[in-house]
Design a protein around this motif. Structure first.
Motif: not given
Length: 235
Positions: A44-51, A57-62, A87-91
């Motif tokens: 699993x790997x998650x992309x999130x709005x930050x750390x 929050x979780x943005x995507x699941x791979x 609001x989009x963060x640099x990450x």
């Protein structure tokens, strides 16, 4: 009503159809004693709005499955979760998830149920697994009122356990990819990072067998022993 009941977060409203699917999810037990090769794993790997594990929050699941000792490319999972007010963060920009993709993503509750159906009763592997475990567990609770009970193993711990000669315990995924000389053509999105982690995991499972670690249960036990040694005070 309790004086403090208003402090508790409201339970999510879950449709009857999703509740039925949740009820059919596999019952989760502890790590198996089958061989590492026989075990189906989900990486699993998650992309999130930050750390921030409490606010972001979780943005995507791979995810991708390892089965019969190999990556099964027919068993891959990828979803972007809809998030209209963000609001989009640099990450987020690093991950390549723009506002249009996020706004057009899947309903979070539906996507999370689909992912848990994909996982089944398989143990989960991730790089820096505690973060993914916490974020996934929080998302499941918030959107579905569902408690995450799956076994998680951290590839970031398995690698230095089995390869102490690398002397890069605090390394990130990129450092281990370089150390093993893996050819990875894409990084920093959930599916690509899950695939890279799966390739690393297969190498580590081979190392584990050479070190007489033959089952998920053995691996979890050895990881526990290794962590206790790392945390023990030195005199």
């Amino acid at each position: 009503m309790s004086l403090f009941s208003w402090l508790r977060p409201a339970s999510p409203v879950v449709s009857a159809a999703l509740q039925q699917r949740l009820a059919k999810l596999s019952v989760i037990t502890g790590p198996s004693e089958c061989s590492l090769r026989e075990q189906r794993w989900v990486v699993l790997d998650l992309e999130t709005t930050g750390l921030n594990i409490n606010k972001d929050r979780v943005l995507s699941i791979g995810a991708v499955a390892i089965e019969d000792g190999a990556i099964d490319f027919s068993q891959q999972f990828e979803r972007t979760l809809q998030c209209r007010e963000l609001k989009l963060s640099p990450s987020v920009l690093i991950h390549g998830l723009g506002p249009n993709a996020i706004a057009a993503g899947s309903d979070p509750a539906e996507a999370l149920v689909e992912f848990m159906e994909f996982v089944g009763d398989s143990p989960l592997l991730a790089f820096h697994a505690p973060f993914d475990q916490h974020m996934l567990g929080r998302a499941l609770k918030e959107h579905l009122g569902h408690k995450l009970q799956h076994v998680f193993l951290d590839v970031a711990d398995i690698a230095p356990l089995l390869c102490p000669q690398a002397n890069i315990r605090e390394a990130g995924l990129d450092e281990w990819i370089e150390w093993f000389r893996l050819e990875v053509f894409e990084r920093h999105n959930a599916s690509a990072d899950a695939l890279a982690t799966a390739e690393l995991a297969l190498i580590l499972f081979s190392r584990a067998r050479a070190q007489q670690i033959h089952s998920p249960l053995n691996l979890q036990q050895r990881l526990g022993q290794w962590k206790r040694r790392q945390q023990a005070p030195s005199f």
